[in-house]
Design a protein around this motif. Structure first.
Motif, mmCIF file in Angstrom:
data_model
loop_
_atom_site.group_PDB
_atom_site.id
_atom_site.type_symbol
_atom_site.label_atom_id
_atom_site.label_comp_id
_atom_site.label_asym_id
_atom_site.label_seq_id
_atom_site.Cartn_x
_atom_site.Cartn_y
_atom_site.Cartn_z
ATOM 1 N N ASP A 165 0.847 -1.187 0.000
ATOM 2 C CA ASP A 165 0.000 0.000 0.000
ATOM 3 C C ASP A 165 0.886 1.242 0.000
ATOM 4 N N PRO A 166 1.729 1.450 -1.042
ATOM 5 C CA PRO A 166 2.774 2.485 -0.971
ATOM 6 C C PRO A 166 2.253 3.906 -0.946
ATOM 7 N N TRP A 167 1.019 4.142 -1.398
ATOM 8 C CA TRP A 167 0.499 5.501 -1.465
ATOM 9 C C TRP A 167 -0.665 5.714 -0.499
ATOM 10 N N ALA A 168 -0.674 4.925 0.563
ATOM 11 C CA ALA A 168 -1.799 4.959 1.502
ATOM 12 C C ALA A 168 -1.907 6.285 2.246
ATOM 13 N N ASP A 169 -0.828 7.026 2.332
ATOM 14 C CA ASP A 169 -0.858 8.291 3.078
ATOM 15 C C ASP A 169 -1.489 9.426 2.279
ATOM 16 N N TYR A 170 -1.779 9.196 1.001
ATOM 17 C CA TYR A 170 -2.381 10.239 0.179
ATOM 18 C C TYR A 170 -3.906 10.179 0.260
ATOM 19 N N ASP A 171 -4.512 11.348 0.134
ATOM 20 C CA ASP A 171 -5.967 11.473 0.175
ATOM 21 C C ASP A 171 -6.495 11.235 -1.242
ATOM 22 N N LEU A 172 -6.651 9.976 -1.608
ATOM 23 C CA LEU A 172 -6.913 9.597 -2.991
ATOM 24 C C LEU A 172 -8.382 9.707 -3.359
ATOM 25 N N LYS A 173 -8.616 10.047 -4.628
ATOM 26 C CA LYS A 173 -9.942 10.027 -5.225
ATOM 27 C C LYS A 173 -10.005 8.904 -6.248
ATOM 28 N N THR A 174 -11.208 8.363 -6.463
ATOM 29 C CA THR A 174 -11.402 7.445 -7.568
ATOM 30 C C THR A 174 -11.658 8.256 -8.827
ATOM 31 N N ILE A 175 -11.533 7.625 -9.969
ATOM 32 C CA ILE A 175 -11.810 8.322 -11.223
ATOM 33 C C ILE A 175 -13.278 8.729 -11.290
ATOM 34 N N ALA A 176 -14.172 7.894 -10.806
ATOM 35 C CA ALA A 176 -15.589 8.255 -10.801
ATOM 36 C C ALA A 176 -15.820 9.532 -10.000
ATOM 37 N N GLU A 177 -15.137 9.676 -8.892
ATOM 38 C CA GLU A 177 -15.289 10.880 -8.071
ATOM 39 C C GLU A 177 -14.696 12.092 -8.779
ATOM 40 N N LEU A 178 -13.593 11.905 -9.470
ATOM 41 C CA LEU A 178 -12.989 13.020 -10.203
ATOM 42 C C LEU A 178 -13.913 13.507 -11.312
ATOM 43 N N ILE A 179 -14.566 12.586 -12.000
ATOM 44 C CA ILE A 179 -15.505 12.964 -13.055
ATOM 45 C C ILE A 179 -16.633 13.811 -12.484
ATOM 46 N N GLU A 180 -17.103 13.440 -11.328
ATOM 47 C CA GLU A 180 -18.180 14.198 -10.685
ATOM 48 C C GLU A 180 -17.687 15.571 -10.241
ATOM 49 N N LEU A 181 -16.470 15.628 -9.692
ATOM 50 C CA LEU A 181 -15.916 16.894 -9.213
ATOM 51 C C LEU A 181 -15.615 17.859 -10.365
ATOM 52 N N ALA A 182 -15.360 17.339 -11.565
ATOM 53 C CA ALA A 182 -15.017 18.188 -12.707
ATOM 54 C C ALA A 182 -16.226 18.892 -13.300
ATOM 55 N N ALA A 183 -17.430 18.396 -13.043
ATOM 56 C CA ALA A 183 -18.638 18.865 -13.720
ATOM 57 C C ALA A 183 -18.848 20.373 -13.691
ATOM 58 N N PRO A 184 -18.571 21.090 -12.577
ATOM 59 C CA PRO A 184 -18.839 22.535 -12.558
ATOM 60 C C PRO A 184 -17.881 23.363 -13.417
ATOM 61 N N TYR A 185 -16.761 22.798 -13.846
ATOM 62 C CA TYR A 185 -15.701 23.600 -14.464
ATOM 63 C C TYR A 185 -15.770 23.458 -15.982
ATOM 64 N N THR A 186 -16.748 24.160 -16.554
ATOM 65 C CA THR A 186 -17.000 24.085 -17.995
ATOM 66 C C THR A 186 -16.368 25.231 -18.775
ATOM 67 N N GLY A 187 -15.786 26.212 -18.081
ATOM 68 C CA GLY A 187 -15.184 27.359 -18.749
ATOM 69 C C GLY A 187 -13.722 27.127 -19.084
ATOM 70 N N GLU A 188 -13.005 28.253 -19.252
ATOM 71 C CA GLU A 188 -11.585 28.173 -19.604
ATOM 72 C C GLU A 188 -10.719 27.713 -18.444
ATOM 73 N N ASP A 189 -11.097 28.086 -17.219
ATOM 74 C CA ASP A 189 -10.257 27.833 -16.060
ATOM 75 C C ASP A 189 -10.563 26.474 -15.439
ATOM 76 N N PRO A 190 -9.522 25.733 -15.061
ATOM 77 C CA PRO A 190 -9.739 24.457 -14.368
ATOM 78 C C PRO A 190 -10.085 24.695 -12.903
#
Length: 597
Positions: free
Chosen positions: A46-71
């Motif tokens: 578990d080499p990266w267990a200390d990181y606060d990881l997101k799943t890809i599904a969660e990242l897709i959901e978190l990206a939804a509001p950012y539809t403009g030029e800025d990330p």
């Protein structure tokens, strides 16, 4: 094949530890570095267990509001499998985990400084990667806009140790690229990236020296350790410089890549430099870039110079003329060369290697890595001062052929506080003053100088130069004064009308430099065109030093257009230019045809 730890259970950890917030990259199992985060060398379920990881599904959901030029302003950690690297320059890739698939627009080093193509050690398709990136929507699809490669674990199957051939460092230098080698030697000097994270080291044995690249290996050694390691023989060139390198025959940095340290005595032993040849910085700089001598240690007497910049420090190693030399190659803004501070402004004995070459449209040149510096209180033999001045300064003043009057001011005397040389006097004479003659202007006449002129007839004259210090050096040179060569050429207006890509020869007066990029205007009394040495594919073209304002020149170049990729129109220009000859100097720019009002 890369001897790195295999990925174990990372995706499961990513699913289990999904959460919020920005983790601290300092908790990574390896120290990130700006050459590409050496992959994890610690076998850990578990080499990266200390990181606060997101799943890809969660990242897709978190990206939804950012539809403009800025990330998104926030960055998130994700541990995923690399399905494909879709762009080797920008590091665009497709990643996946058990919850989905996501595109990554571009990837960078762990500190965000270097693009994927500039990384020596980087993940590839099939590897597992820990990314730290911000999010946005692009054409209705979520993506990681800028992913920093914090760490990765290679899934490339390690080579069998028996596949590596034991050899000396000298033999490893000559081995073909791709050869798996096992060598032993002493760690002479480590190299560092941003944050002073080790990226590799110079290895020395009794036969030769070679650069060893690999953050994992570099983190396991200290200078003076005697080590045995295995790795793959390689020549490395930055991706963006490969075309320019090919033009000058540069093969790349001779190195051992993907290094794995088998044995380390943890001792403190001085490297064996008994095999090292003495030379000069000037001879090193004059070595053709086609010669495969990177990583090879030389012994020189050199001047160390510390030159602070804006947010960085350059360290130069110059020859005794304190002009001929190059800078030390740094990926840490010069912080990795702070140990040279005590030698600033001194002439020292330097065990010096050329680590790599910088290749680009502006030119190509060697870059240094000092292995050791010793202040032995160097003093030049004053009886050799005249020979040194003649060789480094006086001969360099002359051209073999002149096509017009150079009106060249020559050196009459030379001194150096650094070298302890009070005064060396120089005098000149010509065998035929109708061809080449020297004008002496006294101090009363407003000068106290000597000028070289061409005379009233074409031909060749032998000039004699006397350089007088504690002893005298006398030498002769044959210098010609000739009619300038002429070339069939077209007008600048005709060149402008040519199709893009056609080679042309034009004649005109060199005018001022352009404002928007490094080039100059060539004018012929009817039209003007921008001229530059490089080409559009290599980046913004760059001016060259073989032409001066007011020179009438014959110039060969390629009809081109320089424009930003997003623009429909650009600037008509000549690129890949070469000055064929200079007809005369000191001319005006034909300004009488300029449009006024």
């Amino acid at each position: 094949m890369k001897p790195k730890a295999l990925f174990l259970g990372i995706l499961a950890a990513g699913l289990a530890l999904a959460g919020c917030g920005d983790g601290d990259s300092s908790t990574s199992s390896t120290t990130p570095d700006s050459t590409g985060t050496g992959s994890s060398s610690i076998v850990d379920s578990d080499p990266w267990a200390d990181y606060d990881l997101k799943t890809i599904a969660e990242l897709i959901e978190l990206a939804a509001p950012y539809t403009g030029e800025d990330p998104s302003p926030e960055r998130y950690y994700v541990a995923a499998h690399i399905d494909e690297v879709t762009d080797e320059q920008y590091g665009a890739m497709t990643i996946s985990d058990e919850t989905g698939t996501l595109e990554v627009y571009g990837t960078y080093s762990a500190d965000g400084e270097l693009r994927y193509s500039a990384l020596q050690d980087k993940p590839v398709a099939g590897d597992e990667v820990l990314l730290y990136g911000n999010l946005k929507m692009y054409k209705g699809e979520a993506e990681i806009y800028s992913g920093w490669i914090i760490d990765y674990a290679s899934n490339q199957e390690p080579a069998d140790p028996s596949d590596y051939q034991a050899m000396t460092v000298a033999e490893a230098r000559e081995a073909e690229d791709g050869t798996l080698v096992r060598v032993s030697g002493i760690v002479a000097r480590r190299t560092y990236a941003s944050g002073m994270s080790p990226t590799g080291f110079l290895l020395v044995d009794g036969s030769s020296s070679i650069y060893v690249h690999g953050a994992a290996a570099a983190n396991q050694v200290e200078e003076g350790n005697t080590v045995t390691l295995r790795g793959e023989k390689d020549h490395w060139i930055l991706d963006g410089e490969k075309d320019a390198a090919a033009e000058v025959g540069y093969k790349g940095s001779n190195q051992i890549a993907d290094a794995y340290v088998e044995e380390n005595d943890k001792g403190k032993t001085d490297p064996d430099y008994s095999w090292v040849e003495e030379t000069t910085v000037r001879d090193i700089m004059r070595t053709p870039l086609s010669e495969d001598f990177t990583g090879l240690v030389h012994k020189v007497n050199a001047v160390i110079r510390k030159v602070p910049g804006s947010g960085f420090v350059n360290y130069y190693i110059n020859d005794l003329d304190d002009a001929t030399g190059s800078y030390c190659y740094s990926q840490a803004n010069g912080n990795d060369f702070g140990w040279l501070d005590e030698f600033d402004g001194k002439i020292c004995t330097v065990y010096l290697t050329v680590l790599n070459a910088k290749c680009g449209s502006t030119g190509s040149f060697w870059r240094f890595q000092p292995a050791d510096v010793i202040d032995e209180g160097y003093k030049m033999d004053i009886d050799q001062a005249d020979e040194f001045v003649a060789d480094y300064f006086i001969r360099e003043q002359f051209q073999e052929v002149y096509y017009d009057d150079p009106d060249l001011e020559l050196i009459q005397s030379w001194s150096s506080e650094l070298l302890g040389i009070d005064e060396v006097l120089v005098s000149y004479s010509s065998s035929d003053t109708d061809v080449i003659w020297f004008e002496e202007i006294s101090e009363q006449e407003g000068g106290d100088k000597i000028l070289l002129h061409t005379g009233t007839k074409h031909g060749t004259a032998t000039i004699t130069v006397n350089v007088v210090g504690n002893s005298t050096t006398t030498f002769t040179l044959d210098i010609s004064y000739s009619e300038p060569p002429t070339y069939e050429h077209i007008s600048i207006a005709e060149a402008i009308a040519k199709p893009v890509g056609e080679e042309v020869i034009v004649k005109g007066v060199v005018g001022p430099s352009t404002v928007n990029w490094d080039a100059f205007y060539l004018l012929d009394g009817e039209e003007a065109i921008t001229c530059a040495q490089g080409n559009v594919e290599q980046g913004v073209p760059t001016i060259f030093d073989s032409a001066n304002i007011g020179d009438i020149v014959y110039l060969k170049g390629t009809r081109d257009v320089w424009k930003a990729s997003s623009k429909e129109y650009g600037q008509i220009c000549l690129t890949d230019c070469e000055v064929l000859s200079v007809e005369s100097s000191g001319n005006d720019w034909h300004q009488d045809w300029f449009i006024e009002g």
